[in-house]
Scaffold this active site. Structure first.
Site, mmCIF file in Angstrom:
data_model
loop_
_atom_site.group_PDB
_atom_site.id
_atom_site.type_symbol
_atom_site.label_atom_id
_atom_site.label_comp_id
_atom_site.label_asym_id
_atom_site.label_seq_id
_atom_site.Cartn_x
_atom_site.Cartn_y
_atom_site.Cartn_z
ATOM 1 N N LYS A 185 0.823 -1.215 0.000
ATOM 2 C CA LYS A 185 0.000 0.000 0.000
ATOM 3 C C LYS A 185 0.859 1.268 0.000
ATOM 4 O O LYS A 185 0.633 2.168 -0.792
ATOM 5 C CB LYS A 185 -0.910 0.047 1.240
ATOM 6 N N ARG A 228 -0.502 -9.024 13.195
ATOM 7 C CA ARG A 228 -1.064 -7.994 12.308
ATOM 8 C C ARG A 228 -1.909 -8.623 11.208
ATOM 9 O O ARG A 228 -2.931 -8.073 10.794
ATOM 10 C CB ARG A 228 0.055 -7.138 11.707
ATOM 11 N N ARG A 269 -9.760 1.131 8.879
ATOM 12 C CA ARG A 269 -9.392 -0.262 9.135
ATOM 13 C C ARG A 269 -10.425 -0.983 9.968
ATOM 14 O O ARG A 269 -10.268 -2.184 10.230
ATOM 15 C CB ARG A 269 -8.066 -0.307 9.884
ATOM 16 N N ARG A 282 11.486 -6.567 4.699
ATOM 17 C CA ARG A 282 11.455 -5.165 5.146
ATOM 18 C C ARG A 282 12.081 -5.044 6.544
ATOM 19 O O ARG A 282 12.716 -4.042 6.863
ATOM 20 C CB ARG A 282 10.010 -4.650 5.156
ATOM 21 N N ARG A 293 11.731 -1.803 11.071
ATOM 22 C CA ARG A 293 10.512 -1.360 11.754
ATOM 23 C C ARG A 293 10.241 -2.233 12.962
ATOM 24 O O ARG A 293 10.327 -3.467 12.881
ATOM 25 C CB ARG A 293 9.328 -1.440 10.778
#
Ligand code: ADP
Length: 191
Positions: free
Chosen positions: A13, A144, A88, A127, A133
């Site tokens: 996204k 998640r 969301r 990532r 992160r």
């Protein structure tokens, strides 16, 4: 143009949001990015959000809604925006409906990026190595994904029923996916 970009964590996204927003000359508003900026600046909002983000849970609706309302009120969002990571939850859908109705406009389209589940996990672990992160650890990634399936995936049907949904295959190279999204949006009339 008023757009929503949806999809599970890892669907791309954030990557696509930048290109699409640029194309339509509208701001890409990412709730995850705004939360992360607040976390790194140590603001009260960041301190509160961090507790949830690090666990892979959603930040409470009141907090998120308030933040998005303020962002949408800014001058650069008057002519449109692309929302990445919001709404969301069903409560956020209702809240956003109110915000948009208040401006006398309407939502133009909801793009959902679909992706193979194994590919999603692989991308997020990748990532984790490059961006570091805090919420890209295997346990938190799994949480998640669960939260997305429980709370956010049902939104797809809501927008499908409203005739706003555009499903795009999120597999393949970044440029290919961007081309698919822009192609799909070419047929959308702006309010
Ligand atoms: P992802 O890669 O999972 O799509 P984001 O960068 O969009 O992640 O968001 C990171 C975190 O920020 C989420 O896991 C959640 O804790 C919080 N967050 C972002 N958007 C929302 C939202 N609309 N409602 C509640 N929490 C949110």
């Amino acid at each position: 143009m008023r757009l929503i970009l949806m999809g599970p964590p890892g669907a791309g996204k954030g990557t696509q949001a930048k290109y699409v927003a640029e194309k339509f000359d509208i701001p890409a508003i990412s709730t995850g990015d705004i939360f992360r900026a607040n976390v790194s600046q140590g603001t009260p909002l960041g301190v509160e959000a961090k507790r949830y983000m690090d666990a892979g849970e959603y930040v409470p609706d009141e907090v998120t809604n308030h933040m998005v309302r303020n962002r949408i009120d800014e001058p650069d969002a008057k002519s449109g925006f692309l929302l990445d990571g919001y709404p969301r939850t069903l409560a956020q859908v209702e809240e956003l409906d109110g915000m948009i109705a208040f401006t006398g406009h309407r939502l133009d389209a909801v793009v959902v990026l679909s992706c193979d589940p194994d590919e999603l996990v692989a991308r997020l672990l990748q990532r984790a190595q490059t961006d570091g992160r805090a919420d890209d650890t295997e346990d938190v990634i799994r949480r998640r994904q669960e939260v997305y399936l429980e709370q956010t995936a049902p939104l797809i049907e809501v927008y499908r029923e409203r005739g706003l949904l555009i499903e795009v295959d999120g597999m393949g190279e970044v440029g290919e996916v961007t081309a698919r999204v822009l192609d799909a949006l070419a047929g959308v009339t702006q309010s």
